[in-house]
Design a protein around this motif. Structure first.
Motif, PDB file in Angstrom:
ATOM      1  N   PHE A 116      64.394  26.577  10.022  1.00  8.65           N
ATOM      2  CA  PHE A 116      64.737  26.032   8.944  1.00  8.65           C
ATOM      3  C   PHE A 116      63.981  24.469   8.314  1.00  8.65           C
ATOM      4  CE2 PHE A 116      68.740  27.326  11.426  1.00  8.65           C
ATOM      5  CZ  PHE A 116      69.715  26.739  10.491  1.00  8.65           C
ATOM      6  N   ASN A 117      64.414  24.427   7.593  1.00 10.44           N
ATOM      7  CA  ASN A 117      63.550  23.334   7.065  1.00 10.44           C
ATOM      8  C   ASN A 117      64.535  22.037   6.042  1.00 10.44           C
ATOM      9  OD1 ASN A 117      64.378  23.481   3.518  1.00 10.44           O
ATOM     10  ND2 ASN A 117      62.859  25.728   4.342  1.00 10.44           N
ATOM     11  N   SER A 118      64.221  21.406   5.715  1.00  7.30           N
ATOM     12  CA  SER A 118      64.841  20.144   4.778  1.00  7.30           C
ATOM     13  C   SER A 118      65.140  19.929   3.226  1.00  7.30           C
ATOM     14  CB  SER A 118      64.633  18.608   5.311  1.00  7.30           C
ATOM     15  OG  SER A 118      63.682  18.415   4.628  1.00  7.30           O
ATOM     16  N   TYR A 119      64.652  21.132   2.901  1.00  7.05           N
ATOM     17  CA  TYR A 119      64.730  21.568   1.568  1.00  7.05           C
ATOM     18  C   TYR A 119      65.483  22.429   0.984  1.00  7.05           C
ATOM     19  CZ  TYR A 119      59.814  21.855   3.162  1.00  7.05           C
ATOM     20  OH  TYR A 119      58.371  21.245   4.454  1.00  7.05           O
ATOM     21  N   TYR A 120      67.239  21.855   1.127  1.00  8.46           N
ATOM     22  CA  TYR A 120      67.569  22.101   0.404  1.00  8.46           C
ATOM     23  C   TYR A 120      67.383  23.380  -1.057  1.00  8.46           C
ATOM     24  CZ  TYR A 120      72.971  23.276  -0.946  1.00  8.46           C
ATOM     25  OH  TYR A 120      73.797  23.776  -1.250  1.00  8.46           O
ATOM     26  N   PHE A 121      66.763  21.625  -1.923  1.00  9.55           N
ATOM     27  CA  PHE A 121      66.438  22.876  -2.801  1.00  9.55           C
ATOM     28  C   PHE A 121      64.610  22.404  -2.937  1.00  9.55           C
ATOM     29  CE2 PHE A 121      69.626  19.134  -4.336  1.00  9.55           C
ATOM     30  CZ  PHE A 121      70.526  20.132  -4.331  1.00  9.55           C
ATOM     31  N   CYS A 122      64.252  24.035  -3.131  1.00  8.55           N
ATOM     32  CA  CYS A 122      62.964  24.510  -2.543  1.00  8.55           C
ATOM     33  C   CYS A 122      62.396  24.385  -4.396  1.00  8.55           C
ATOM     34  CB  CYS A 122      62.646  25.786  -2.207  1.00  8.55           C
ATOM     35  SG  CYS A 122      62.731  27.192  -3.082  1.00  8.55           S
ATOM     36  N   GLY A 123      62.923  24.379  -5.771  1.00 13.79           N
ATOM     37  CA  GLY A 123      62.411  24.263  -6.822  1.00 13.79           C
ATOM     38  C   GLY A 123      61.538  25.686  -7.522  1.00 13.79           C
ATOM     39  N   PRO A 124      60.828  25.910  -7.941  1.00 12.42           N
ATOM     40  CA  PRO A 124      60.735  27.119  -9.062  1.00 12.42           C
ATOM     41  C   PRO A 124      59.955  27.869  -7.806  1.00 12.42           C
ATOM     42  CG  PRO A 124      59.485  25.252  -9.971  1.00 12.42           C
ATOM     43  CD  PRO A 124      60.179  24.961  -8.543  1.00 12.42           C
TER      44      PRO A 124
END
Length: 382
Positions: A116-124
């Motif tokens: 798990f991580n908090s990056y719902y959006f992870c970028g390109p």
């Protein structure tokens, strides 16, 4: 910042070292040095969340503190080969937790282990973020540093977004749509010892005390693009880094205001907190902090230069602050204690606005209540 990683790594040392001969103080010194070393050693990501089932619109995990947490999250698998976005908990039954699967950004999500991580959006290369990002390279003291940029045509307001210890740039992307809507450009830098970034001379974290110079290069980039005003954002150790930049950088006058999420505003209480979580006496964390700045720092922590965490105590140094500051912090943060943020807000009510979450884990206020998070940040930055 990985609280579970730090706790897992300290626990074996406690058992082994405490079992040694303590009469001469060797046991306490051994624990203190291990404690200090783990704090400054870059984190190795581990897939530790058992993923039991993958469906077209849902996933099933073992019941853990992370898998049952409310909100929206990211999920990595096989290092950084696969990233998925998870929605709310749909059900809990017989030790199994079912969550909504909002999408797989890239890779193939499979039964096995993930993290798990908090990056719902992870970028390109993911395209789920509703803003396009360009990749640039910043000139930093340790070499060319990758950064993402969202440049708004004609904008003279920029934000520099700084992630936390053991995290990645994706941690900060939740702020980009809010800033984009306000017409504020963003630059999102890596810093030394990040995965895929240049390493520092000793390959150790310095808890913001050297990383600030890499972030300064992002501010200089913004200035070169016409920025007349810069907002600094920091998550976790990124908060400590931002505060050091304000204190040390010749270009800090360009900074107008600051937003800190789950920030380290003083490292000594963080060490004390983790000593307590591991049922260690405070003298262990105190000795660990001294070791980081002592002549023994290289032998026992791998540090080429002193890391004096006393310089990071902005509760004690609160009268030196001069920028309006929004602090977002959860009262139940399991890695960076809430109390120092509350103390800083109490010491400088003229500058510091503290917004408290009641249920979010570390750096996950947006994940639990994105509408509130975005509203507060938007109003503060507008």
């Amino acid at each position: 910042m990985g609280s579970q990683v730090l706790r897992r790594s300290i626990a074996p040392a406690v058992g082994v070292t405490a079992g040694a001969t303590v009469a001469v103080g060797g046991g306490a010194f051994g624990i203190s040095s291990y404690f200090a070393r783990q704090l400054v050693t870059p984190v190795v990501p581990v897939d530790d969340a058992p993923l039991l089932e993958v469906g077209s619109d849902h996933v099933v995990f073992e019941n853990t503190a992370e898998s049952i947490a409310p909100g929206r999250y990211g999920l990595w698998q096989n290092g950084f080969e696969t990233h998925a976005r998870l929605g709310e908990v749909l059900g809990i039954d017989a030790g199994r937790v079912t969550r909504r699967l909002d999408g797989v950004d890239f890779g193939v999500l499979e039964v096995g282990h993930a993290r798990f991580n908090s990056y719902y959006f992870c970028g390109p290369p993911a395209t789920s973020l509703p803003v396009s990002l360009a990749e640039v390279t910043l000139d930093t003291p340790v070499g060319g540093m990758p950064a993402w940029v969202d440049r708004m045509p004609g904008s003279d307001r920029w934000a520099v977004l700084v992630h936390g210890r053991g995290a990645q740039r994706g941690e900060t992307l939740r702020a980009v749509p809010v800033l984009h809507e306000l017409g504020i450009s963003s630059v999102i830098p890596c810093y030394r010892n990040d995965i895929g970034a240049p390493q520092g001379p000793d390959r150790r974290y310095h808890l913001g005390l050297t990383e600030w110079a890499d972030v300064e290069s992002a501010v200089l980039y913004a200035a070169s693009c016409g920025a007349r005003e810069v907002l600094l954002f920091g998550w976790s150790m990124g908060g400590a880094t931002v505060l050091q930049l304000l204190d040390r950088s010749w270009i800090a006058d360009l900074v107008d205001r600051v937003v800190l999420d789950s920030p380290v505003v003083s490292w000594p209480p963080v060490l004390d907190f983790h000593a307590g979580e591991n049922k260690l006496p405070r003298l262990i964390s105190t000795a660990g902090g001294r070791l980081l700045r002592s002549p023994l720092r290289h032998a026992f922590a791998g540090l080429d230069e002193p890391v004096d965490i006393r310089e990071t105590d902005w509760v004690r140094r609160s009268d030196e602050l001069s920028r309006p500051m929004l602090l977002i912090h959860s009262a139940v943060d399991e890695f960076v204690p809430y109390a120092p943020s509350a103390a800083l807000a109490a010491a400088r009510p003229d500058l510091v606005l503290l917004e408290t979450w009641d249920v979010a884990r570390h750096c996950r206020g947006w994940n639990v209540d994105p509408d509130r998070w975005e509203r507060l940040v938007g109003e503060f930055c507008a």
